[in-house]
Design a protein around this motif. Structure first.
Motif, PDB file in Angstrom:
ATOM      1  N   ASP A   1      -9.982  -6.397   8.085  1.00 31.41           N
ATOM      2  CA  ASP A   1     -10.941  -5.875   9.055  1.00 31.41           C
ATOM      3  C   ASP A   1     -10.312  -5.652  10.426  1.00 31.41           C
ATOM      4  O   ASP A   1     -10.994  -5.671  11.444  1.00 31.41           O
TER       5      ASP A   1
ATOM      6  N   ALA B   1      -7.756  -2.330   6.605  1.00 30.78           N
ATOM      7  CA  ALA B   1      -9.159  -2.426   7.020  1.00 30.78           C
ATOM      8  C   ALA B   1      -9.979  -3.236   6.014  1.00 30.78           C
ATOM      9  O   ALA B   1     -10.792  -4.075   6.402  1.00 30.78           O
ATOM     10  N   SER B   2      -9.748  -3.005   4.726  1.00 30.94           N
ATOM     11  CA  SER B   2     -10.556  -3.711   3.725  1.00 30.94           C
ATOM     12  C   SER B   2     -10.145  -5.171   3.568  1.00 30.94           C
ATOM     13  O   SER B   2     -10.988  -6.013   3.282  1.00 30.94           O
TER      14      SER B   2
ATOM     15  N   ALA C   1       0.833  -1.206   0.000  1.00 29.28           N
ATOM     16  CA  ALA C   1       0.000   0.000   0.000  1.00 29.28           C
ATOM     17  C   ALA C   1       0.866   1.253   0.000  1.00 29.28           C
ATOM     18  O   ALA C   1       0.586   2.217  -0.723  1.00 29.28           O
TER      19      ALA C   1
ATOM     20  N   ASN D   1      -0.826  10.560   2.643  1.00 33.56           N
ATOM     21  CA  ASN D   1      -1.326   9.594   1.660  1.00 33.56           C
ATOM     22  C   ASN D   1      -0.899   8.165   2.010  1.00 33.56           C
ATOM     23  O   ASN D   1      -1.658   7.213   1.803  1.00 33.56           O
TER      24      ASN D   1
ATOM     25  N   LYS E   1      -3.998   2.337   6.094  1.00 28.99           N
ATOM     26  CA  LYS E   1      -5.188   2.111   6.924  1.00 28.99           C
ATOM     27  C   LYS E   1      -6.325   1.527   6.093  1.00 28.99           C
ATOM     28  O   LYS E   1      -7.004   0.580   6.516  1.00 28.99           O
ATOM     29  N   SER E   2      -6.529   2.061   4.904  1.00 28.68           N
ATOM     30  CA  SER E   2      -7.606   1.599   4.033  1.00 28.68           C
ATOM     31  C   SER E   2      -7.400   0.150   3.605  1.00 28.68           C
ATOM     32  O   SER E   2      -8.333  -0.657   3.653  1.00 28.68           O
ATOM     33  N   GLN E   3      -6.195  -0.198   3.184  1.00 29.91           N
ATOM     34  CA  GLN E   3      -5.929  -1.549   2.699  1.00 29.91           C
ATOM     35  C   GLN E   3      -6.029  -2.589   3.812  1.00 29.91           C
ATOM     36  O   GLN E   3      -6.597  -3.655   3.610  1.00 29.91           O
TER      37      GLN E   3
ATOM     38  N   ASN F   1      -3.175   7.011   4.919  1.00 26.76           N
ATOM     39  CA  ASN F   1      -4.517   6.680   4.422  1.00 26.76           C
ATOM     40  C   ASN F   1      -4.524   5.381   3.626  1.00 26.76           C
ATOM     41  O   ASN F   1      -5.447   4.567   3.764  1.00 26.76           O
ATOM     42  N   ALA F   2      -3.508   5.175   2.796  1.00 26.92           N
ATOM     43  CA  ALA F   2      -3.450   3.967   1.970  1.00 26.92           C
ATOM     44  C   ALA F   2      -3.279   2.722   2.835  1.00 26.92           C
ATOM     45  O   ALA F   2      -3.959   1.710   2.619  1.00 26.92           O
TER      46      ALA F   2
END
Length: 149
Positions: A115, A111-112, A41, A101, A107-109, A104-105
């Motif tokens: 989880d 989490a998706s 990420a 950035n 954390k997003s990856q 954010n990248a």
């Protein structure tokens, strides 16, 4: 929420994923998998040149193997995961913007894909890599003495 799984006297460092299913059983992820997710990420963020590696990562890359999870350290806290990302950025980029950035990248990856709750992401800029200058040396005329026939 992830937690360490205790087995007998030794602790297994795998992360237990919370899944809602009618089928009994657990899903476990090793910390190395989460580190790889964070590494990929971060590397995909514009302005990131590379991740910082360890000396052992350099040896493995010499022999053709890719260092997995390099530049990422993972710790478990009571409220979630704490991730430290060590990056080299390209010269000329806005470092705070690139760092945001990256956060954010990652954390997003995570989490998706898992989880898992990420409590904190620390971005450490280990260096800035300048642009490579184009070589103007002609290999057929190293000393600049053109001989015309």
């Amino acid at each position: 929420m992830a937690r360490e799984i205790k087995q007998g006297k030794t602790a297994n460092k795998n992360l237990l994923l919370a899944t809602k299913s009618e089928v009994s059983g657990t899903t476990q992820v090793t910390p190395e998998v989460v580190e790889i997710i964070a590494q990929i990420a971060a590397q995909e963020v514009s302005g990131v040149y590379s991740m910082r590696g360890k000396l052992s990562d350099r040896f493995t890359s010499v022999f053709g193997s890719n260092a997995r999870g390099k530049g990422v350290e993972l710790q478990q806290a009571t409220d979630g995961l704490v991730i430290d990302a060590y990056v080299f950025v390209q010269y000329g980029v806005a470092v705070p913007k690139v760092a945001l950035n990256i956060q954010n990248a990652i954390k997003s990856q995570i989490a998706s894909m898992t989880d898992l709750h990420v409590e904190k992401i620390n971005v450490h800029v280990s260096g800035i890599v300048p642009e490579k200058a184009d070589s103007t040396i002609d290999p057929n005329n190293l000393f600049g003495d053109e001989v015309t026939n």
